[in-house]
Design a protein around this motif. Structure first.
Motif, PDB file in Angstrom:
ATOM      1  N   ASN A  45      -4.627   9.382   4.300  1.00  0.00           N
ATOM      2  CA  ASN A  45      -4.603   8.071   4.952  1.00  0.00           C
ATOM      3  C   ASN A  45      -3.906   8.079   6.304  1.00  0.00           C
ATOM      4  O   ASN A  45      -3.867   7.053   6.989  1.00  0.00           O
ATOM      5  CB  ASN A  45      -3.891   7.053   4.058  1.00  0.00           C
ATOM      6  CG  ASN A  45      -4.419   7.035   2.638  1.00  0.00           C
ATOM      7  OD1 ASN A  45      -3.658   7.155   1.688  1.00  0.00           O
ATOM      8  ND2 ASN A  45      -5.732   6.903   2.482  1.00  0.00           N
ATOM      9  N   GLY A  96       6.281   3.091   0.815  1.00  0.00           N
ATOM     10  CA  GLY A  96       4.832   3.240   0.773  1.00  0.00           C
ATOM     11  C   GLY A  96       4.340   4.642   1.026  1.00  0.00           C
ATOM     12  O   GLY A  96       3.314   4.827   1.693  1.00  0.00           O
ATOM     13  N   ARG A 125      -0.045   1.500   7.461  1.00  0.00           N
ATOM     14  CA  ARG A 125       0.296   0.767   6.240  1.00  0.00           C
ATOM     15  C   ARG A 125      -0.086  -0.704   6.394  1.00  0.00           C
ATOM     16  O   ARG A 125      -0.580  -1.336   5.446  1.00  0.00           O
ATOM     17  CB  ARG A 125       1.783   0.906   5.933  1.00  0.00           C
ATOM     18  CG  ARG A 125       2.107   0.437   4.504  1.00  0.00           C
ATOM     19  CD  ARG A 125       3.544   0.537   4.153  1.00  0.00           C
ATOM     20  NE  ARG A 125       3.751   0.251   2.736  1.00  0.00           N
ATOM     21  CZ  ARG A 125       4.899  -0.138   2.212  1.00  0.00           C
ATOM     22  NH1 ARG A 125       5.980  -0.266   2.972  1.00  0.00           N
ATOM     23  NH2 ARG A 125       4.995  -0.390   0.915  1.00  0.00           N
ATOM     24  N   ALA A 148       0.838  -1.200   0.000  1.00  0.00           N
ATOM     25  CA  ALA A 148       0.000   0.000   0.000  1.00  0.00           C
ATOM     26  C   ALA A 148       0.871   1.247   0.000  1.00  0.00           C
ATOM     27  O   ALA A 148       1.942   1.281   0.617  1.00  0.00           O
ATOM     28  CB  ALA A 148      -0.900   0.003   1.229  1.00  0.00           C
ATOM     29  N   ALA A 158      -3.767  -0.939   5.799  1.00  0.00           N
ATOM     30  CA  ALA A 158      -4.071  -0.826   4.370  1.00  0.00           C
ATOM     31  C   ALA A 158      -3.707  -2.095   3.617  1.00  0.00           C
ATOM     32  O   ALA A 158      -4.369  -2.458   2.630  1.00  0.00           O
ATOM     33  CB  ALA A 158      -3.339   0.372   3.779  1.00  0.00           C
ATOM     34  N   GLU A 159      -2.672  -2.799   4.080  1.00  0.00           N
ATOM     35  CA  GLU A 159      -2.243  -4.022   3.411  1.00  0.00           C
ATOM     36  C   GLU A 159      -2.989  -5.250   3.912  1.00  0.00           C
ATOM     37  O   GLU A 159      -2.752  -6.366   3.430  1.00  0.00           O
ATOM     38  CB  GLU A 159      -0.734  -4.195   3.593  1.00  0.00           C
ATOM     39  CG  GLU A 159       0.074  -3.132   2.839  1.00  0.00           C
ATOM     40  CD  GLU A 159       1.563  -3.234   3.098  1.00  0.00           C
ATOM     41  OE1 GLU A 159       1.957  -3.962   4.040  1.00  0.00           O
ATOM     42  OE2 GLU A 159       2.338  -2.589   2.366  1.00  0.00           O
ATOM     43  N   PHE A 178      -8.871   0.754   1.080  1.00  0.00           N
ATOM     44  CA  PHE A 178      -7.886  -0.074   0.387  1.00  0.00           C
ATOM     45  C   PHE A 178      -8.391  -1.491   0.096  1.00  0.00           C
ATOM     46  O   PHE A 178      -7.661  -2.295  -0.474  1.00  0.00           O
ATOM     47  CB  PHE A 178      -6.589  -0.149   1.206  1.00  0.00           C
ATOM     48  CG  PHE A 178      -5.709   1.053   1.025  1.00  0.00           C
ATOM     49  CD1 PHE A 178      -4.677   1.045   0.113  1.00  0.00           C
ATOM     50  CD2 PHE A 178      -5.934   2.198   1.763  1.00  0.00           C
ATOM     51  CE1 PHE A 178      -3.872   2.165  -0.066  1.00  0.00           C
ATOM     52  CE2 PHE A 178      -5.131   3.323   1.610  1.00  0.00           C
ATOM     53  CZ  PHE A 178      -4.098   3.312   0.680  1.00  0.00           C
TER      54      PHE A 178
END
Length: 555
Positions: A10, A105, A225, A4, A228-229, A22
């Motif tokens: 974000n 990222g 992050r 991401a 988001a992933e 996401f």
């Protein structure tokens, strides 16, 4: 979900919103951005363009290459132009775009980069106020805030202002500092770095220290992050951000299905309940134990139980006392103010009721400017409102009658009462800040919102649009609301390029009139007999106690 890449949006706010943003398209469905959300975006973009033009004008007499405007329509082109300007040592780089860092990222852009030493200070432009004027600065104290003029980077201590910090602004600057540091282009080590912030007034650059929050940024970025992933799970919770989130319909449906406790208890209090195993509204409604040891916040634990029982049974309000009460007077004036973002207050609506003379008509009087905000004419309309209000107040006193003016949630009205006095004090009829503060502190300025909280437990919130219908009042316009009124105002004055629609002026006046009439109906209902049909909080709580001893222990 793959690697991401996070931008400024974000970095803060609801973690579940980030996860949904996401998520693969087939896993989540979102509603389109509202017209109000799009208007805010357009207004912010227009403000940034205006300030960038201003900054560019300040540098117009510099030698070629000293100030560079990056205006390539293509992202890759903007990145290349920004790199070239940094390589050439440009003093100012406007509309700078940093290269997307796919490994770490991160992506980001700065409205300006200003060179300091061998690197650059990032500057961003936001569409809200970032400082508050200090009425009486203490010149003998070292101010915590530094500001710089717009024409160049010259930070100096500023005793006349205080910083109105917003986390999203600071985190965006922290990300830009991290990206510049990774490129070897930051003006100082990250632990000593600063950023610049230009707000709505665009009268200075606020210097924001970034070194002290570098570790916090790194930790927050790593967690976000991971969310988001898809490696850190999230779940919906009702928070203040929900009211304007495009995912809310989906989240609300899930929360209602789960009967999630966050629908009636938010923030840290909701976390404490979940930690105690109270995850549903039904469990909270039936709770018979002691108050959790970690309980914090202004909402009493007993109130949360009452709210839960009310939610389960569909009760809109619950009385705290046998006979609710609200301050009343011979001459009563209901007041409602309409503002547009942070640009100003364009309308002060009033409704006077003379309880000593039933023949005197109850007439709605608006004091308004239709010059697009910001405008000096705002001061003229405010002065007219203040003069009328004080004339009625003085007349009541001279007639040996009591007087009271009412608003719903004085935080907004007080802000613009004080702000108008500060900004337009040089105009005829505008009161001094001292005069305004004296009125606000008097018993003749009454907040009906506070009266509602004092008299009732409100399971679905204390907003006027939620409470007034319980008292029997309904707005004429089905779309009436704060966000909708922003759209109406933009059309009413052709703001920021919007198409002019004069019919929206009548719509705004009707909406404002309904707000003051709703306030009147509500406070009169509180003081009347019809309110007594509502259940008492003590009666609902008593259902949960097996003995008098337990009730005493609860208390």
């Amino acid at each position: 979900m793959g690697s991401a890449i996070l931008g400024a949006r974000n970095l803060t706010g609801c973690e579940h919103r980030l996860a949904l943003d996401f998520a693969p398209a087939e896993d989540a469905s979102r509603t389109p951005e509202s017209a109000e959300a799009n208007r805010r975006i357009e207004a912010a973009q227009a403000h940034r363009r205006q300030v960038i033009d201003l900054l560019r004008g300040f540098q117009s007499d510099r030698e070629t290459g000293a100030a560079v405007l990056v205006d390539d329509p293509d992202h890759r082109g903007r990145v290349g132009a920004t790199r070239a300007a940094m390589d050439a040592g440009a003093e100012w780089i406007l509309q700078a775009t940093l290269p997307t860092d796919t490994e770490r990222g991160r992506r980001g852009h700065a409205e300006a980069l200003v060179r300091q030493g061998g690197g650059y200070v990032p500057i961003i432009i936001v569409n809200h106020r970032v400082t508050t004027v200090i009425a009486e600065p203490r010149l003998d104290e070292t101010p915590a805030l530094q500001t710089s003029p717009l024409f160049g980077w010259h930070p100096e201590p500023d005793p006349t202002r205080s910083f109105r910090s917003q986390r999203r602004d600071v985190m965006r600057l922290a990300q830009l500092a991290a990206m510049l540091d990774d490129l070897g282009r930051l003006h100082a080590p990250r632990t000593e770095a600063v950023g610049g912030l230009i707000g709505l007034d665009a009268d200075c650059v606020v210097v924001v220290p970034l070194g002290e929050i570098a570790d916090e940024y790194d930790e927050s970025f790593a967690r976000r992050r991971a969310i988001a992933e898809g490696t850190v799970a999230t779940a919906p919770r009702k928070v203040s951000e929900c009211r304007s989130c495009h995912w809310w319909p989906q989240c609300e449906a899930r929360l209602i299905q789960q009967r999630d406790v966050s629908l009636v208890v938010g923030g840290n209090q909701g976390r404490i309940l979940r930690d105690a195993g109270i995850v549903t509204i039904d469990k909270l409604a039936d709770y018979r134990g002691r108050e959790p040891d970690e309980w914090v916040g202004s909402t009493k634990f007993a109130d949360t139980v009452v709210s839960a029982k009310s939610w389960v049974r569909g009760i809109p309000l619950v009385r705290r006392r046998d006979r609710p009460r609200v301050h009343r007077a011979d001459i009563e004036v209901d007041v409602d103010m309409e503002s547009f973002s942070e640009r100003g207050a364009y309308l002060w609506g009033t409704l006077l009721t003379d309880n000593t003379d039933p023949e005197r008509p109850v007439v709605y009087r608006p004091f308004v400017t239709w010059d697009p905000l910001p405008t000096r004419d705002e001061g003229r309309s405010f002065a007219a409102f203040w003069a009328w209000l004080m004339t009625e107040r003085n007349a009541a006193h001279e007639a040996d009658k009591t007087f009271a003016a009412y608003c719903y949630s004085q935080h907004a009205e007080n802000r613009w009462l004080r702000g108008s006095a500060d900004r337009f004090g040089d105009l005829p009829g505008v009161p001094s800040r001292k005069t305004v503060d004296a009125f606000i502190a008097s018993t003749e300025w009454v907040d009906v919102f506070e009266a509602v909280g004092d008299n009732f437990v409100c399971p679905k919130g204390k907003g006027l649009k939620r409470i007034a219908p319980v008292a029997g009042f309904n707005w004429r316009d089905d779309e009436a609301g704060g966000e909708a009124s922003m759209e109406w105002y933009a059309a009413a004055v052709a703001l920021d390029g919007a198409d002019l629609d004069l019919t929206q002026r009548d719509r705004l006046l009707e909406y404002n009139e309904d707000d003051v009439r709703a306030t009147k109906v509500l406070r009169e209902w509180i003081a009347g007999d019809d309110v007594l049909v509502l259940p008492l909080a003590d009666d609902l709580l008593a259902e949960n106690f097996r003995s008098v001893a337990e009730e005493v222990e609860w208390r």
